[in-house]
Design an enzyme around this catalytic site. Sequence first.
Site, PDB file in Angstrom:
ATOM      1  N   PRO A  47       0.830  -1.090  -0.012  1.00 40.45           N
ATOM      2  CA  PRO A  47       0.097   0.097   0.067  1.00 40.45           C
ATOM      3  C   PRO A  47       0.894   1.201  -0.031  1.00 40.45           C
ATOM      4  O   PRO A  47       1.841   1.125   0.775  1.00 40.45           O
ATOM      5  CB  PRO A  47      -0.736  -0.196   1.342  1.00 40.45           C
ATOM      6  CG  PRO A  47      -0.657  -1.618   1.477  1.00 40.45           C
ATOM      7  CD  PRO A  47       0.273  -2.331   0.804  1.00 40.45           C
ATOM      8  N   GLU A  48       0.794   2.214  -0.700  1.00 36.99           N
ATOM      9  CA  GLU A  48       1.274   3.315  -0.803  1.00 36.99           C
ATOM     10  C   GLU A  48       0.754   4.436  -0.247  1.00 36.99           C
ATOM     11  O   GLU A  48      -0.311   4.129   0.523  1.00 36.99           O
ATOM     12  CB  GLU A  48       1.424   3.755  -2.572  1.00 36.99           C
ATOM     13  CG  GLU A  48       2.049   2.691  -3.322  1.00 36.99           C
ATOM     14  CD  GLU A  48       2.068   3.039  -4.747  1.00 36.99           C
ATOM     15  OE1 GLU A  48       2.262   4.140  -4.984  1.00 36.99           O
ATOM     16  OE2 GLU A  48       1.952   2.068  -5.577  1.00 36.99           O
ATOM     17  N   LYS A  62       4.537   6.439   4.189  1.00 34.96           N
ATOM     18  CA  LYS A  62       3.853   5.308   4.054  1.00 34.96           C
ATOM     19  C   LYS A  62       3.700   4.256   5.582  1.00 34.96           C
ATOM     20  O   LYS A  62       3.445   3.447   5.529  1.00 34.96           O
ATOM     21  CB  LYS A  62       4.346   4.191   3.327  1.00 34.96           C
ATOM     22  CG  LYS A  62       4.474   4.999   1.458  1.00 34.96           C
ATOM     23  CD  LYS A  62       5.388   3.745   0.753  1.00 34.96           C
ATOM     24  CE  LYS A  62       5.383   4.462  -0.596  1.00 34.96           C
ATOM     25  NZ  LYS A  62       6.186   3.687  -1.524  1.00 34.96           N
ATOM     26  N   ARG A  92       4.687 -11.953   3.014  1.00 37.42           N
ATOM     27  CA  ARG A  92       6.069 -11.920   2.746  1.00 37.42           C
ATOM     28  C   ARG A  92       6.847 -11.362   3.958  1.00 37.42           C
ATOM     29  O   ARG A  92       8.081 -11.578   3.694  1.00 37.42           O
ATOM     30  CB  ARG A  92       6.521 -11.075   1.351  1.00 37.42           C
ATOM     31  CG  ARG A  92       5.802 -11.665   0.240  1.00 37.42           C
ATOM     32  CD  ARG A  92       6.121 -10.699  -0.980  1.00 37.42           C
ATOM     33  NE  ARG A  92       7.568 -10.770  -1.650  1.00 37.42           N
ATOM     34  CZ  ARG A  92       7.877 -10.076  -2.633  1.00 37.42           C
ATOM     35  NH1 ARG A  92       7.162  -9.477  -3.093  1.00 37.42           N
ATOM     36  NH2 ARG A  92       9.124 -10.248  -3.143  1.00 37.42           N
ATOM     37  N   ARG A 115      11.854  -2.356 -11.129  1.00 39.06           N
ATOM     38  CA  ARG A 115      10.284  -2.728 -10.916  1.00 39.06           C
ATOM     39  C   ARG A 115       9.542  -2.698 -12.517  1.00 39.06           C
ATOM     40  O   ARG A 115      10.136  -2.057 -13.171  1.00 39.06           O
ATOM     41  CB  ARG A 115       9.946  -1.372 -10.062  1.00 39.06           C
ATOM     42  CG  ARG A 115      10.527  -1.066  -8.976  1.00 39.06           C
ATOM     43  CD  ARG A 115      10.529  -1.950  -7.678  1.00 39.06           C
ATOM     44  NE  ARG A 115       9.369  -2.224  -7.342  1.00 39.06           N
ATOM     45  CZ  ARG A 115       8.592  -1.670  -6.426  1.00 39.06           C
ATOM     46  NH1 ARG A 115       9.182  -0.711  -5.879  1.00 39.06           N
ATOM     47  NH2 ARG A 115       7.301  -1.982  -6.037  1.00 39.06           N
TER      48      ARG A 115
END
Length: 287
Positions: A2-3, A51, A118, A271
């Site tokens: 989530p940004e 964030k 993760r 990315r």
Amino acid sequence: MPELPEVETIRRGLEKFILNKKIIRTDILCEKSFHGTPLTGKVVALRRFGKALIIDLDNHNSLMIHLRMTGQLIYDSKDSDRFAAGHPSENFLASLPNKQTRVVISLDSGTLYFNDQRKFGFIKSMPTSEVENDTFIKKLAKEPWVMTEDEFYEKLQRHAKSPIKAVILDQSIICGLGNIYADEALFAAQIHPATPAGSLTKGQAKLLLESAREVMDKSIASGGSTMATYVKPDGTRGDYLEKFAQVFRRNGELCPRCQKAKIEKTRIAGRGTHFCPTCQKLGRTAK
DNA sequence: CTAGGATCCTGTCAGC
DNA sequence: TGCTGACAGGATCCTA
């Protein structure tokens, strides 16, 4: 993770549910996911730095929460409302705790689950007075809304050779953008993501800064970006990706602006990167 | 000082 | 069906 817009959505939503509620106990299911000593106490504020989410308690201690790539916060209140936000997955709807639940925080009003596939994210406890001295928080640059065009342009010169996408993903240069909003802001500003940062004109830098503000404003207003399963604090789903995303994960689709080229996906700064080869030409000069 | 790549970890998906 | 490698909404650490 989530940004910035997603974390802000979480902050606003959680505030409605846990402000003035008491944390009673903490169960750590994965040691790696919790740093420091578990806390008890009444929640007196929810803050956000970039964030990172901060939960302040009435005993001058705070929890800092980082969702990184796959973190989720899911709150089940005793009267059966479920708040779920963060990394999108069907886990939002599953029974809890589940395989990906790392920390369970019990409050007098309900239960807050920290899930993280993760294990990159974490919760960290510290005195409230230390939050702003935390190494991560200290490194954060200004968010796009408070950074001036001149400041931004000057920073670009210091990383002149780096691709602009890498530069705007760096939280110590400008804070809040992640992979989605970086791609979206560059598309909005019609700048190729591989453009060396130092070769942007002042006009382009200004436009990019404004675009970053716009895409994130829109996302916050719509409750954060979404995959199919993104759920907003009140249980409804955020819909930024469906409604507003122009390029992110739309490779192969016709460009919504020029209607000529197809959106391409490539790899920049390590990315996945999405852009329109017609609208975002390398070396294109500002209009 | 910057720049680029590897790395942390689990899961999913495409392509044999 | 089973295996393999690539990749993932982030940030840090290491090297050059």
